[in-house]
Design a protein around this motif. Structure first.
Motif, PDB file in Angstrom:
ATOM      1  N   UNK A  99       0.830  -1.199   0.000  1.00  0.00           N
ATOM      2  CA  UNK A  99       0.000   0.000   0.000  1.00  0.00           C
ATOM      3  C   UNK A  99       0.871   1.258   0.000  1.00  0.00           C
ATOM      4  N   UNK A 100       1.955   1.224   0.762  1.00  0.00           N
ATOM      5  CA  UNK A 100       2.881   2.366   0.772  1.00  0.00           C
ATOM      6  C   UNK A 100       3.531   2.541  -0.602  1.00  0.00           C
ATOM      7  N   UNK A 101       3.881   1.438  -1.248  1.00  0.00           N
ATOM      8  CA  UNK A 101       4.453   1.534  -2.592  1.00  0.00           C
ATOM      9  C   UNK A 101       3.429   2.092  -3.584  1.00  0.00           C
ATOM     10  N   UNK A 102       2.180   1.711  -3.428  1.00  0.00           N
ATOM     11  CA  UNK A 102       1.125   2.247  -4.283  1.00  0.00           C
ATOM     12  C   UNK A 102       0.980   3.748  -4.085  1.00  0.00           C
ATOM     13  N   UNK A 103       1.054   4.194  -2.825  1.00  0.00           N
ATOM     14  CA  UNK A 103       0.917   5.621  -2.527  1.00  0.00           C
ATOM     15  C   UNK A 103       2.165   6.419  -2.893  1.00  0.00           C
ATOM     16  N   UNK A 104       3.266   5.751  -3.194  1.00  0.00           N
ATOM     17  CA  UNK A 104       4.483   6.459  -3.596  1.00  0.00           C
ATOM     18  C   UNK A 104       4.406   6.922  -5.043  1.00  0.00           C
ATOM     19  N   UNK A 105       3.451   6.407  -5.783  1.00  0.00           N
ATOM     20  CA  UNK A 105       3.281   6.818  -7.173  1.00  0.00           C
ATOM     21  C   UNK A 105       2.652   8.214  -7.226  1.00  0.00           C
ATOM     22  N   UNK A 106       2.476   8.704  -8.432  1.00  0.00           N
ATOM     23  CA  UNK A 106       1.806   9.971  -8.649  1.00  0.00           C
ATOM     24  C   UNK A 106       0.401   9.901  -8.048  1.00  0.00           C
ATOM     25  N   UNK A 108      -2.445  10.843  -8.986  1.00  0.00           N
ATOM     26  CA  UNK A 108      -3.514  10.426  -9.884  1.00  0.00           C
ATOM     27  C   UNK A 108      -3.503   8.919 -10.089  1.00  0.00           C
ATOM     28  N   UNK A 109      -2.370   8.278  -9.893  1.00  0.00           N
ATOM     29  CA  UNK A 109      -2.259   6.836 -10.129  1.00  0.00           C
ATOM     30  C   UNK A 109      -2.608   6.011  -8.881  1.00  0.00           C
ATOM     31  N   UNK A 110      -2.871   6.684  -7.781  1.00  0.00           N
ATOM     32  CA  UNK A 110      -3.138   5.970  -6.524  1.00  0.00           C
ATOM     33  C   UNK A 110      -4.512   5.300  -6.538  1.00  0.00           C
ATOM     34  N   UNK A 111      -5.496   5.958  -7.112  1.00  0.00           N
ATOM     35  CA  UNK A 111      -6.865   5.446  -7.086  1.00  0.00           C
ATOM     36  C   UNK A 111      -7.106   4.482  -8.229  1.00  0.00           C
ATOM     37  N   UNK A 112      -7.899   3.478  -8.059  1.00  0.00           N
ATOM     38  CA  UNK A 112      -8.649   3.014  -6.898  1.00  0.00           C
ATOM     39  C   UNK A 112      -7.895   1.978  -6.072  1.00  0.00           C
ATOM     40  N   UNK A 113      -6.696   1.579  -6.535  1.00  0.00           N
ATOM     41  CA  UNK A 113      -5.942   0.534  -5.839  1.00  0.00           C
ATOM     42  C   UNK A 113      -5.573   0.959  -4.419  1.00  0.00           C
ATOM     43  N   UNK A 114      -5.172   2.211  -4.248  1.00  0.00           N
ATOM     44  CA  UNK A 114      -4.770   2.694  -2.927  1.00  0.00           C
ATOM     45  C   UNK A 114      -5.903   2.635  -1.923  1.00  0.00           C
ATOM     46  N   UNK A 115      -7.088   3.018  -2.348  1.00  0.00           N
ATOM     47  CA  UNK A 115      -8.245   2.973  -1.451  1.00  0.00           C
ATOM     48  C   UNK A 115      -8.586   1.535  -1.076  1.00  0.00           C
TER      49      UNK A 115
END
Length: 142
Positions: A99-106, A108-115
């Motif tokens: 999840x932290x790696x997902x949130x390290x992206x731009x 705009x690229x965080x959603x919906x995977x980050x949520x």
């Protein structure tokens, strides 16, 4: 008549372990709520808040996992179910790291995977805390 008391731990968990274990829930929950706010408003700062809350949750989970592994290795602290507790903490830590790696992206690229990952990690943290603070069960006569 014999009364059998089966405990999660033979002793109460260490107060620092309890503090760290209980601290994972608000941090991961705050990250999930920040992700939800970002999904609703597209204000990038919410994604930044979620990233920092996830890092805090990972630190707390990692140290709580160390305490749990130490309890697993000590014979007088080992009880039935502690292996599941350690596995839940480990899965929470691994998914939280992804999840932290997902949130390290731009942002705009965080959603919906980050949520989705934030919600899953929050639920795992709640279940792990439930097992960590497991109350004693009193059995009947055998």
């Amino acid at each position: 008549m014999t009364i059998i008391i089966e405990r999660r731990y033979s002793e109460a968990i260490h107060p620092i372990h309890a503090l760290l274990l209980a601290g994972t829930i608000p941090l991961f929950l705050g990250a999930a709520l920040s992700d939800f706010a970002y999904a609703s408003t597209y204000e990038i700062q919410w994604s930044n808040f979620a990233s920092w809350l996830i890092v805090g949750g990972l630190i707390f989970t990692g140290v709580a996992l160390v305490f749990a592994i130490v309890d697993l290795c000590r014979a007088h602290r080992r009880a039935r179910g502690i292996g599941l507790y350690v596995v839940l903490l480990l899965v929470t830590l691994v998914l939280g790291f992804f999840n932290a790696l997902t949130h390290a992206r731009d942002a705009w690229a965080v959603m919906p995977t980050g949520l989705a990952l934030s919600v899953i990690v929050t639920v795992l943290a709640c279940v792990a805390t439930w097992f960590g603070f497991g109350t004693p069960r009193i059995g009947g006569a055998k």
